[in-house]
Design an enzyme around this catalytic site. Structure first.
Site, PDB file in Angstrom:
ATOM      1  N   CYS A 100     -10.672  -1.935  -2.813  1.00 36.64           N
ATOM      2  CA  CYS A 100     -10.106  -0.682  -3.499  1.00 36.64           C
ATOM      3  C   CYS A 100     -11.091  -0.171  -4.517  1.00 36.64           C
ATOM      4  CB  CYS A 100      -8.579  -0.878  -3.727  1.00 36.64           C
ATOM      5  SG  CYS A 100      -8.523  -2.029  -5.198  1.00 36.64           S
ATOM      6  N   TYR A 112      -6.113 -13.368  -1.308  1.00 35.64           N
ATOM      7  CA  TYR A 112      -5.171 -12.581  -2.068  1.00 35.64           C
ATOM      8  C   TYR A 112      -4.331 -11.803  -1.063  1.00 35.64           C
ATOM      9  CZ  TYR A 112      -9.952 -12.912  -4.537  1.00 35.64           C
ATOM     10  OH  TYR A 112     -10.990 -13.509  -4.991  1.00 35.64           O
ATOM     11  N   GLU A 137      -2.626 -16.814  -2.547  1.00 34.78           N
ATOM     12  CA  GLU A 137      -2.234 -15.523  -3.561  1.00 34.78           C
ATOM     13  C   GLU A 137      -1.531 -16.152  -4.876  1.00 34.78           C
ATOM     14  OE1 GLU A 137      -0.820 -12.393  -5.562  1.00 34.78           O
ATOM     15  OE2 GLU A 137      -1.811 -12.240  -3.663  1.00 34.78           O
ATOM     16  N   ASP A 158      -9.253  -9.592   0.195  1.00 42.95           N
ATOM     17  CA  ASP A 158      -8.466  -8.455  -0.200  1.00 42.95           C
ATOM     18  C   ASP A 158      -8.356  -8.365  -1.590  1.00 42.95           C
ATOM     19  OD1 ASP A 158      -7.603  -6.022  -0.223  1.00 42.95           O
ATOM     20  OD2 ASP A 158      -5.670  -6.159   0.842  1.00 42.95           O
ATOM     21  N   GLN A 196       0.769  -1.373  -0.104  1.00 37.85           N
ATOM     22  CA  GLN A 196      -0.105   0.046  -0.031  1.00 37.85           C
ATOM     23  C   GLN A 196       0.791   1.286   0.061  1.00 37.85           C
ATOM     24  OE1 GLN A 196      -2.924   0.292  -0.602  1.00 37.85           O
ATOM     25  NE2 GLN A 196      -4.019  -1.636  -0.136  1.00 37.85           N
TER      26      GLN A 196
END
Length: 455
Positions: free
Chosen positions: A410, A317, A338, A383, A288
């Site tokens: 997001c 994720y 992931e 996420d 981030q």
């Protein structure tokens, strides 16, 4: 003016009443919607129609007849041209109001939630100087000078920058001076139309807590004469610079980074302290861009979950384990999922580096891994990227019924879509939604939704 004169190029008077999720001001002319960039709710304007449809139009600002009380002078001299920020002309308190409204409106319009429990936005520690990463396209000016900056809004015309008020100020000297070094070396600059030239982007990254800096040049191929010598000069010139890398991107694409990165001098990563853990962050690692606000949102997640130490947690994720690893201190075991093998390698390395041994990471698409896990986790962290969760992920959660889900998003449109699917049969209820301002001066907003099993 009547409806029959709703034509491209015409001037109309509009009062701005809202902001769109792309950051444009929204007004109405008669029964039609008008989108106008660089405006603020409360503005009364003359605007010129530039793209007209039967029920809506896009326009550009022609004259401010009466400014909004929330309109301010931008802190950046090229804010009206540069496409890096949309909202430097809006006071920060109103930016927070607009972002909360954006979350509420998406949940109501897309999710069908009449009164979504949306908290006030988690405030950024600083509305400027916050970005720990900046990646600048390069170009050549009409006079032959190397330029770096951001594209002008709605174009591929580069706005040259020597400093940027939203990036960490410790990166500004490199931005100004590295362009000169590229110029003196005679390295060619990539032209996307002809697919010729060498250097495509300049990437800068800093550890906010450690001050360590990485410099990366994105190149068309590895042939960059003198790069080893120049890299050593950069390391000597900038004491905080710990590594210089090349990333090769030979494709005709808008993607910035290619698949392969080589460290030319120093080390291939910087160290960052996040949630009292030390992470190794590489040039192409997803991390981030606002370290402090990401950490503040993590603290909200930890507080809301109130983990007791016996839980099994799945972080879908998971990336390099930015959320997974801090949460392992409060659970019995954690599992990270992931897609990117390189990110999983970094997550494993970061776990080992911090002495964390109650976590495992699995490589693969979440929609393939999650249904085959064979366990019912107590907590699932989602996420996903901007496109949201694959439908199979939602169906797998509805089938396995974990007690709690935290959905970090997001893009609030896909968050609203996925929450509707999770909650439509009453299996899950939304306890609260916490927006967070990861990107001050832009229209982007992050949000964490906390869901609990109803049955």
């Amino acid at each position: 003016m009547t409806k029959s004169t709703w034509l491209q190029g015409e001037l109309i008077e509009v009062a701005i009443s809202d902001l769109s999720d792309t950051g444009d001001g929204v007004g109405r002319f008669e029964e039609r919607v008008v989108f106008v960039p660089d405006t603020v709710p409360g503005d009364r304007l003359m605007v010129r129609l530039v793209h007209v449809k039967p029920k809506y139009a896009h326009a550009k600002l022609h004259q401010i007849l009466e400014p909004s009380p929330h309109r301010i002078r931008p802190g950046c001299i090229v804010a009206d041209k540069c496409g890096g920020c949309q909202w430097q002309h809006i006071d920060y308190e109103y930016q927070l109001i607009a972002k909360r409204n954006q979350v509420i409106q998406a949940l109501q319009r897309i999710g069908g939630f009449a009164e979504p429990p949306v908290d006030p936005v988690l405030v950024a520690a600083s509305a400027l100087g916050y970005r720990n990463k900046a990646t600048y396209p390069l170009d050549i000016s009409a006079t032959g000078q190397v330029q770096a900056g951001y594209y002008q809004k709605g174009s591929h015309h580069l706005v040259n920058l020597n400093q940027c008020p939203v990036q960490d100020p410790r990166l500004n000297p490199l931005l100004a001076e590295v362009k000169q070094d590229i110029q003196q070396r005679g390295w060619s600059i990539y032209n996307e139309n002809r697919h010729q030239g060498q250097i495509r982007h300049l990437g800068l990254r800093i550890g906010r807590r450690t001050g360590e800096i990485l410099l990366t040049l994105v190149v068309k191929d590895w042939n960059l004469p003198g790069i080893e010598q120049q890299a050593q000069e950069w390391l000597q010139r900038y004491p905080q610079l710990v590594g210089v890398s090349l990333n090769r991107n030979p494709e005709r694409t808008n993607a910035i980074f290619g698949r392969e990165t080589r460290c030319i001098a120093g080390v291939p990563y910087l160290r960052e302290i996040f949630a009292r853990l030390e992470f190794q962050v590489r040039p192409d690692t997803f991390f981030q861009v606002f370290t402090e606000t990401a950490e503040a949102l993590l603290e909200v997640i930890q507080s809301e979950l109130n983990l007791q130490g016996h839980e099994t947690l799945v972080d879908a994720y998971c990336g390099i384990g930015t959320l997974t690893l801090p949460l392992t201190r409060h659970v019995h075991q954690a599992i990270g999922l992931e897609l990117q093998p390189q990110a999983v390698q970094q997550a494993i390395s970061n776990a080992q580096h911090n002495g964390i041994n109650n976590v495992q990471f699995q490589v693969g698409a979440v929609e393939k891994l999650l249904p085959k896990m064979g366990i019912i986790p107590d907590v699932v962290i989602l996420d996903p990227p901007r496109k949201g969760c694959d439908r199979i992920v939602i169906e797998s959660l509805l089938a396995s019924k974990p007690a709690r889900i935290v959905y970090v998003s997001c893009k609030v449109a896909t968050l609203a879509r996925d929450l509707k699917l999770l909650c439509e049969d009453g299996l899950y209820t939304i306890k609260r939604i916490q927006p967070a301002d990861f990107f001050p001066q832009t229209a982007h907003v992050e949000a964490a939704a906390f869901l609990e099993l109803s049955q």
